[in-house]
Design a protein around this motif. Structure first.
Motif, short mmCIF file in Angstrom:
data_model
loop_
_atom_site.label_atom_id
_atom_site.label_comp_id
_atom_site.label_asym_id
_atom_site.label_seq_id
_atom_site.Cartn_x
_atom_site.Cartn_y
_atom_site.Cartn_z
N LEU A 82 -14.96 57.61 -127.72
CA LEU A 82 -14.69 59.04 -127.62
C LEU A 82 -15.68 59.72 -128.55
O LEU A 82 -15.58 59.61 -129.77
CB LEU A 82 -13.25 59.34 -128.02
N TYR A 83 -16.65 60.41 -127.96
CA TYR A 83 -17.69 61.08 -128.74
C TYR A 83 -17.20 62.49 -129.08
O TYR A 83 -17.16 63.37 -128.22
CB TYR A 83 -18.98 61.13 -127.94
N ASP A 84 -16.82 62.67 -130.34
CA ASP A 84 -16.38 63.98 -130.81
C ASP A 84 -17.61 64.73 -131.31
O ASP A 84 -18.20 64.37 -132.33
CB ASP A 84 -15.34 63.81 -131.92
N ILE A 85 -17.99 65.77 -130.61
CA ILE A 85 -19.23 66.49 -130.91
C ILE A 85 -19.18 67.14 -132.28
O ILE A 85 -20.17 67.12 -133.03
CB ILE A 85 -19.50 67.54 -129.81
N TYR A 86 -18.04 67.68 -132.64
CA TYR A 86 -17.89 68.27 -133.98
C TYR A 86 -18.17 67.22 -135.06
O TYR A 86 -18.98 67.43 -135.97
CB TYR A 86 -16.48 68.84 -134.14
N HIS A 87 -17.50 66.10 -134.96
CA HIS A 87 -17.64 65.06 -135.97
C HIS A 87 -19.06 64.50 -136.03
O HIS A 87 -19.61 64.27 -137.11
CB HIS A 87 -16.64 63.93 -135.71
#
Length: 289
Positions: free
Chosen positions: A204-209
């Protein structure tokens, strides 16, 4: 003043019960009058439940359906009936907590039991995804942690493959929000996916993180498109609205994801500072490219 809600505290509650706790109520009469916003629909947009803690799930579901979202993210099985009633999906099911994850064998029994329960419930409901976490490093060598995660995941991959459920480990930043979290960069995460070797395990690629910890968002997405199964948004800095105060070009990122051929879910995970449903409307419109 109450402390600012965090995803860590919200997920801890849902992981403990495998259901969202009763939250503060906002009546249906108070809902905004938005019409359908999604017109192109090239991204399957969703919204993360924990960011809307002052809005009950029924209200959020009605609004999500009205504006054209496909579902709601980070729900427990106890919430499935509500979203199903409104013709929505649970786009990601919760399981265990963030800090105590799969990188330490002493946590396997608890974590694997919770992931197993979520896989079965998610499959029974006809949904597709279950989240998991590496856990914190706590002085463990990252290579050892990766091997432990892979060994643990291989124990549940046969069930995930049988049930057609994708288990997804989230990439979280260790610089600001989740200090010492192990799966904090794409290089480590992609190596883990390769080690597990199943089409039913992705990131799960969290753009914010990942903007905080590694940057170079669009090039990273293009390079690793086959390993990312889900996306989260969130304005940088602050994890707030996707607006002119943020350093990322969200429409451009959304288009880049579409151009990779992505068919999964793109879930909004920002904490609104203004009217929450209006802010959600604006984010959905911005990313409907």
């Amino acid at each position: 003043m109450n402390p600012k809600p965090t995803r860590r505290t919200a997920l801890a509650a849902t992981a403990a019960t495998l259901a969202t706790a009763a939250l503060g109520r906002v009546t249906l009469a108070q809902e905004t009058s938005s019409a359908k916003i999604v017109s192109r629909g090239r991204l399957n947009q969703s919204v993360c439940r924990w960011c809307y803690q002052k809005i009950d799930l029924e209200t959020l579901a009605v609004h999500a359906k009205k504006i054209g979202l496909v579902g709601i993210d980070l729900l427990g099985p106890g919430d499935f009936a509500t979203v199903k009633k409104h013709g929505l999906l649970c786009t990601m099911t919760t399981s265990h907590g963030i800090g105590e994850g799969l990188n330490r064998k002493e946590h396997w029994e608890k974590c694997l039991a919770m992931i197993t329960n979520s896989i079965n419930a998610t499959a029974d409901a006809g949904y597709k995804n279950v989240i998991c976490f590496s856990g914190n490093t706590a002085d463990m060598d990252p290579t050892e942690g990766m091997k432990n995660c892979a060994e643990a995941l291989k124990k549940i991959m046969p069930l995930a493959e049988e049930k057609k459920i994708t288990v997804q480990m989230e990439l979280l930043n260790s610089k600001r929000d989740h200090g010492d979290y192990m799966c904090d960069n794409s290089k480590w995460g992609v190596a883990l996916v390769k080690m597990v070797g199943s089409e039913r395990f992705k990131l799960l690629y969290d753009i914010y993180h990942m903007q905080i910890d590694e940057g170079d968002v669009i090039a990273t997405i293009r390079a690793n498109k086959d390993y990312y199964g889900h996306y989260h948004t969130g304005g940088v800095p602050g994890r707030n609205e996707l607006d002119e105060t943020q350093e990322l070009q969200w429409a451009t990122i959304a288009k880049a994801i579409i151009d990779t051929g992505f068919k999964g879910y793109f879930a909004h995970e920002f904490i609104p500072k203004r009217d929450p449903l209006k802010s959600l409307d604006e984010a959905v419109k911005l990313c409907d490219v």
